[in-house]
Design an enzyme around this catalytic site. Structure first.
Site, PDB file in Angstrom:
ATOM      1  N   GLY A 153       0.846  -1.203   0.000  1.00 45.98           N
ATOM      2  CA  GLY A 153       0.000   0.000   0.000  1.00 45.98           C
ATOM      3  C   GLY A 153       0.871   1.238   0.000  1.00 45.98           C
ATOM      4  O   GLY A 153       1.958   1.258  -0.579  1.00 45.98           O
ATOM      5  N   ARG A 154       0.383   2.293   0.677  1.00 47.80           N
ATOM      6  CA  ARG A 154       1.111   3.570   0.703  1.00 47.80           C
ATOM      7  C   ARG A 154       2.519   3.393   1.265  1.00 47.80           C
ATOM      8  O   ARG A 154       3.508   3.811   0.648  1.00 47.80           O
ATOM      9  CB  ARG A 154       0.328   4.585   1.573  1.00 47.80           C
ATOM     10  CG  ARG A 154      -0.979   5.039   0.968  1.00 47.80           C
ATOM     11  CD  ARG A 154      -1.776   5.851   1.975  1.00 47.80           C
ATOM     12  NE  ARG A 154      -2.264   5.027   3.061  1.00 47.80           N
ATOM     13  CZ  ARG A 154      -3.547   4.744   3.278  1.00 47.80           C
ATOM     14  NH1 ARG A 154      -4.488   5.250   2.510  1.00 47.80           N
ATOM     15  NH2 ARG A 154      -3.908   3.974   4.286  1.00 47.80           N
ATOM     16  N   SER A 176      -4.939  -7.868  -3.559  1.00 46.82           N
ATOM     17  CA  SER A 176      -5.051  -7.971  -5.018  1.00 46.82           C
ATOM     18  C   SER A 176      -3.778  -7.445  -5.658  1.00 46.82           C
ATOM     19  O   SER A 176      -3.069  -6.617  -5.071  1.00 46.82           O
ATOM     20  CB  SER A 176      -6.252  -7.142  -5.508  1.00 46.82           C
ATOM     21  OG  SER A 176      -6.032  -5.790  -5.176  1.00 46.82           O
ATOM     22  N   ARG A 232       1.572  -4.367  12.523  1.00 47.80           N
ATOM     23  CA  ARG A 232       0.947  -4.533  13.832  1.00 47.80           C
ATOM     24  C   ARG A 232       1.409  -5.874  14.385  1.00 47.80           C
ATOM     25  O   ARG A 232       1.562  -6.840  13.617  1.00 47.80           O
ATOM     26  CB  ARG A 232      -0.589  -4.538  13.723  1.00 47.80           C
ATOM     27  CG  ARG A 232      -1.223  -3.180  13.501  1.00 47.80           C
ATOM     28  CD  ARG A 232      -1.171  -2.313  14.774  1.00 47.80           C
ATOM     29  NE  ARG A 232      -1.803  -1.015  14.606  1.00 47.80           N
ATOM     30  CZ  ARG A 232      -1.163   0.101  14.246  1.00 47.80           C
ATOM     31  NH1 ARG A 232       0.128   0.090  14.016  1.00 47.80           N
ATOM     32  NH2 ARG A 232      -1.819   1.248  14.142  1.00 47.80           N
ATOM     33  N   ASP A 256       9.196  -3.685  15.112  1.00 51.23           N
ATOM     34  CA  ASP A 256       8.792  -2.408  15.732  1.00 51.23           C
ATOM     35  C   ASP A 256       7.487  -2.574  16.501  1.00 51.23           C
ATOM     36  O   ASP A 256       7.118  -1.694  17.272  1.00 51.23           O
ATOM     37  CB  ASP A 256       8.625  -1.337  14.640  1.00 51.23           C
ATOM     38  CG  ASP A 256       8.316   0.034  15.214  1.00 51.23           C
ATOM     39  OD1 ASP A 256       9.058   0.468  16.133  1.00 51.23           O
ATOM     40  OD2 ASP A 256       7.334   0.670  14.776  1.00 51.23           O
ATOM     41  N   GLU A 261       1.918  -4.942  23.588  1.00 51.80           N
ATOM     42  CA  GLU A 261       2.725  -3.731  23.797  1.00 51.80           C
ATOM     43  C   GLU A 261       2.267  -3.043  25.082  1.00 51.80           C
ATOM     44  O   GLU A 261       1.057  -2.979  25.327  1.00 51.80           O
ATOM     45  CB  GLU A 261       2.560  -2.784  22.601  1.00 51.80           C
ATOM     46  CG  GLU A 261       3.101  -3.402  21.316  1.00 51.80           C
ATOM     47  CD  GLU A 261       2.933  -2.493  20.098  1.00 51.80           C
ATOM     48  OE1 GLU A 261       2.440  -1.363  20.234  1.00 51.80           O
ATOM     49  OE2 GLU A 261       3.314  -2.926  19.004  1.00 51.80           O
ATOM     50  N   HIS A 279       7.656   0.461  18.898  1.00 46.96           N
ATOM     51  CA  HIS A 279       6.563   1.029  18.082  1.00 46.96           C
ATOM     52  C   HIS A 279       6.832   2.523  17.824  1.00 46.96           C
ATOM     53  O   HIS A 279       6.037   3.381  18.212  1.00 46.96           O
ATOM     54  CB  HIS A 279       5.205   0.817  18.767  1.00 46.96           C
ATOM     55  CG  HIS A 279       4.046   0.932  17.820  1.00 46.96           C
ATOM     56  ND1 HIS A 279       2.878   0.218  17.969  1.00 46.96           N
ATOM     57  CD2 HIS A 279       3.873   1.674  16.700  1.00 46.96           C
ATOM     58  CE1 HIS A 279       2.052   0.516  16.994  1.00 46.96           C
ATOM     59  NE2 HIS A 279       2.639   1.419  16.198  1.00 46.96           N
TER      60      HIS A 279
HETATM   61  P1  NAP Z   1      -2.536   0.867   3.047  1.00 45.54           P
HETATM   62  O1  NAP Z   1      -2.107   1.904   2.069  1.00 45.54           O
HETATM   63  O2  NAP Z   1      -3.973   0.655   3.289  1.00 45.54           O
HETATM   64  O3  NAP Z   1      -1.838  -0.507   2.630  1.00 45.54           O
HETATM   65  C1  NAP Z   1      -2.146  -1.707   3.236  1.00 45.54           C
HETATM   66  C2  NAP Z   1      -1.690  -2.849   2.341  1.00 45.54           C
HETATM   67  O4  NAP Z   1      -1.952  -4.076   3.040  1.00 45.54           O
HETATM   68  C3  NAP Z   1      -2.435  -2.918   1.002  1.00 45.54           C
HETATM   69  O5  NAP Z   1      -1.548  -3.270  -0.020  1.00 45.54           O
HETATM   70  C4  NAP Z   1      -3.445  -4.037   1.220  1.00 45.54           C
HETATM   71  O6  NAP Z   1      -3.774  -4.788   0.073  1.00 45.54           O
HETATM   72  C5  NAP Z   1      -2.660  -4.939   2.161  1.00 45.54           C
HETATM   73  N1  NAP Z   1      -3.565  -5.818   2.894  1.00 45.54           N
HETATM   74  C6  NAP Z   1      -4.640  -5.489   3.629  1.00 45.54           C
HETATM   75  N2  NAP Z   1      -5.241  -6.580   4.118  1.00 45.54           N
HETATM   76  C7  NAP Z   1      -4.540  -7.638   3.636  1.00 45.54           C
HETATM   77  C8  NAP Z   1      -4.693  -9.027   3.767  1.00 45.54           C
HETATM   78  N3  NAP Z   1      -5.681  -9.569   4.488  1.00 45.54           N
HETATM   79  N4  NAP Z   1      -3.792  -9.809   3.118  1.00 45.54           N
HETATM   80  C9  NAP Z   1      -2.771  -9.274   2.376  1.00 45.54           C
HETATM   81  N5  NAP Z   1      -2.588  -7.949   2.237  1.00 45.54           N
HETATM   82  C10 NAP Z   1      -3.455  -7.140   2.859  1.00 45.54           C
HETATM   83  O7  NAP Z   1      -1.926   1.176   4.484  1.00 45.54           O
HETATM   84  P2  NAP Z   1      -0.581   1.929   4.852  1.00 45.54           P
HETATM   85  O8  NAP Z   1      -0.847   3.377   4.963  1.00 45.54           O
HETATM   86  O9  NAP Z   1       0.500   1.460   3.972  1.00 45.54           O
HETATM   87  O10 NAP Z   1      -0.369   1.376   6.353  1.00 45.54           O
HETATM   88  C11 NAP Z   1      -0.276   0.004   6.579  1.00 45.54           C
HETATM   89  C12 NAP Z   1      -0.287  -0.307   8.049  1.00 45.54           C
HETATM   90  O11 NAP Z   1       0.970  -0.046   8.631  1.00 45.54           O
HETATM   91  C13 NAP Z   1      -1.250   0.478   8.944  1.00 45.54           C
HETATM   92  O12 NAP Z   1      -2.576   0.003   8.844  1.00 45.54           O
HETATM   93  C14 NAP Z   1      -0.667   0.272  10.309  1.00 45.54           C
HETATM   94  O13 NAP Z   1      -1.207  -0.872  10.924  1.00 45.54           O
HETATM   95  C15 NAP Z   1       0.812   0.033  10.042  1.00 45.54           C
HETATM   96  N6  NAP Z   1       1.629   1.146  10.543  1.00 45.54           N
HETATM   97  C16 NAP Z   1       2.505   0.939  11.542  1.00 45.54           C
HETATM   98  C17 NAP Z   1       3.274   1.983  12.007  1.00 45.54           C
HETATM   99  C18 NAP Z   1       4.264   1.798  13.105  1.00 45.54           C
HETATM  100  O14 NAP Z   1       4.436   2.708  13.885  1.00 45.54           O
HETATM  101  N7  NAP Z   1       4.945   0.678  13.159  1.00 45.54           N
HETATM  102  C19 NAP Z   1       3.120   3.258  11.485  1.00 45.54           C
HETATM  103  C20 NAP Z   1       2.222   3.443  10.456  1.00 45.54           C
HETATM  104  C21 NAP Z   1       1.479   2.368   9.982  1.00 45.54           C
HETATM  105  P3  NAP Z   1      -4.691  -4.187  -1.109  1.00 45.54           P
HETATM  106  O15 NAP Z   1      -3.880  -3.038  -1.648  1.00 45.54           O
HETATM  107  O16 NAP Z   1      -4.787  -5.296  -2.083  1.00 45.54           O
HETATM  108  O17 NAP Z   1      -5.963  -3.763  -0.472  1.00 45.54           O
HETATM  109  C1  8YV Z   2       1.733   5.451  15.878  1.00 44.21           C
HETATM  110  C2  8YV Z   2       0.903   3.843  14.019  1.00 44.21           C
HETATM  111  O1  8YV Z   2       2.297   4.582  16.800  1.00 44.21           O
HETATM  112  O2  8YV Z   2       0.008   5.240  12.365  1.00 44.21           O
HETATM  113  C3  8YV Z   2      -0.049   4.157  12.920  1.00 44.21           C
HETATM  114  O3  8YV Z   2      -0.858   3.271  12.596  1.00 44.21           O
HETATM  115  O4  8YV Z   2       0.969   2.761  14.494  1.00 44.21           O
HETATM  116  C4  8YV Z   2       1.867   4.875  14.494  1.00 44.21           C
HETATM  117  O5  8YV Z   2       2.085   5.863  13.582  1.00 44.21           O
HETATM  118  C5  8YV Z   2       0.443   5.903  16.453  1.00 44.21           C
HETATM  119  O6  8YV Z   2      -0.626   5.812  15.628  1.00 44.21           O
HETATM  120  C6  8YV Z   2       0.549   7.257  17.075  1.00 44.21           C
HETATM  121  O7  8YV Z   2      -0.689   7.686  17.553  1.00 44.21           O
END
Ligand code: NAP
Ligand code: 8YV
Length: 316
Positions: A153-154, A176, A232, A256, A261, A279
């Site tokens: 994704g993004r 997809s 996550r 991370d 947590e 995290h």
């Molecule tokens: P996004 O643009 O919605 O991208 C999510 C990707 O995951 C998409 O390619 C989607 O597939 C895929 N996906 C969703 N469900 C799936 C499944 N069941 N099986 C396989 N692939 C699947 O989201 P993003 O902005 O990149 O962010 C992704 C995630 O990163 C967030 O939701 C959050 O949980 C995590 N995150 C963590 C941190 C941190 O601090 N560690 C920070 C920011 C985000 P499709 O494109 O085919 O729908």
């Molecule tokens: C932050 C995150 O830990 O954006 C998310 O999904 O997991 C992280 O960017 C958190 O959301 C800060 O509030």
């Protein structure tokens, strides 16, 4: 006009809390700190503000008859019962895109740290072992290796952009295939894991991805393979991961996020072939400020009668 009442369900940083307090009547975690007072004020509450790890359950929403919107400072919103919110017409917003760079940077950082053993190397120098034992054992090359991205994704795409500069080959899995992107698509994490050296997980959490990275996937990644999780904790079966790391089923992991947590498994914390961060993928001053600004702007837009800037998609 009187300021809308907003319940804050996380412990917000000052640069999120202060603008909230300037624009709204803020109740900081009142539902937890003073349930009696909360039940008196609940009918006034029109907004909820929280972070990416906040829980906003249907039961909490049910206590708020005037609730109109939930603004999450984070892109992940797996703690929010979005179906329950949308069912009663409550708008849910999050903060996509503004943190792509930061999370992608940390994913690459973890990959380099675990493969090149940077934290261990730092300790090697600090402890004086270098002077006594000589050079450290050799580490693993990252440039040119095969990268698999689970969730393109993004943020996944920002990771791919960075990995391209390391001459890595890139493949991915997602729900997809992305026709506009010229990387090989695999139908499952299992199929992808078998073909790569580094498997980076960056999907949303929640039921759809629960334990997607299990013992079978780790076995497919193999003894030369590394797992990086910046998504996550729920996406990885952490007990299976510990076993795989202890038994050399995979070479190492950079994590991370964790199932529990801020208390990751002790067995995980004891391992030498992991690099663990608390995290913090989006946690720079610049990016957290941008996230807070967007979360506040969403609330302000809604209460000014304008469309919100970044509502969560209705589909997922
Ligand atoms: P996004 O643009 O919605 O991208 C999510 C990707 O995951 C998409 O390619 C989607 O597939 C895929 N996906 C969703 N469900 C799936 C499944 N069941 N099986 C396989 N692939 C699947 O989201 P993003 O902005 O990149 O962010 C992704 C995630 O990163 C967030 O939701 C959050 O949980 C995590 N995150 C963590 C941190 C941190 O601090 N560690 C920070 C920011 C985000 P499709 O494109 O085919 O729908
Ligand atoms: C932050 C995150 O830990 O954006 C998310 O999904 O997991 C992280 O960017 C958190 O959301 C800060 O509030």
């Amino acid at each position: 006009m009187s300021r809308p009442h907003v319940l804050v369900v996380s412990k917000p940083p000052p640069f999120f809390l202060e603008p909230l307090k300037a624009a709204f009547v803020v109740h900081e975690r009142l539902h937890e700190t003073d349930p009696q007072e909360f039940s008196k004020l609940a009918p006034l509450i029109r907004g909820i503000a929280g972070g990416g790890e906040s829980t906003v359950s249907a039961a909490l929403m049910a206590q708020l008859p005037s609730l109109e919107m939930i603004s999450i400072m984070g892109v992940g919103y797996d703690g929010v019962d979005v179906a329950a919110a949308l069912k009663r017409g409550v708008v849910v917003t999050h903060t996509p895109n503004v943190l792509n760079d930061e999370v992608a940077d940390l994913a690459i950082g973890l990959m380099l740290s675990v493969a090149r053993r940077i934290p261990q190397a730092d300790q090697y120098v600090r402890s004086g072992r270098w002077g006594i034992e000589g050079a450290m054992p050799l580490t693993r090359k990252v440039s040119g290796a095969r990268l698999g991205i689970v969730g393109l994704g993004r943020i996944g795409q920002a990771i791919a952009d960075r990995a391209a500069a390391f001459d890595m080959s890139i493949a991915y899995t997602a729900r997809s295939a992305k026709p506009g992107l010229n990387y090989p698509f695999y139908a499952s994490a299992l199929a992808l894991a078998a073909e790569v050296d580094f498997l980076v997980v960056i999907t949303p959490g929640g039921a759809g991805t629960f334990h997607m990275i299990n013992a079978q996937v780790l076995k497919a990644l193999g003894p030369q393979g590394y797992l990086i999780n910046v998504a996550r904790g729920s996406v990885v079966d952490e007990t299976a991961l510990v076993e795989a790391l202890q038994q050399g089923v995979i070479a190492g992991a950079g994590l991370d996020v964790f199932e529990k947590e801020p208390h990751p498994l002790e067995a995980l914390r004891k391992l030498d072939n992991v690099v663990l961060t608390p995290h913090m993928a989006s946690a720079t001053r610049e990016t957290r400020q941008a996230m807070a600004d967007l979360a506040v702007a969403n609330l302000q837009a809604h209460f000014a009668g304008r469309p919100t800037l970044t509502p969560v998609p209705e589909c997922c």
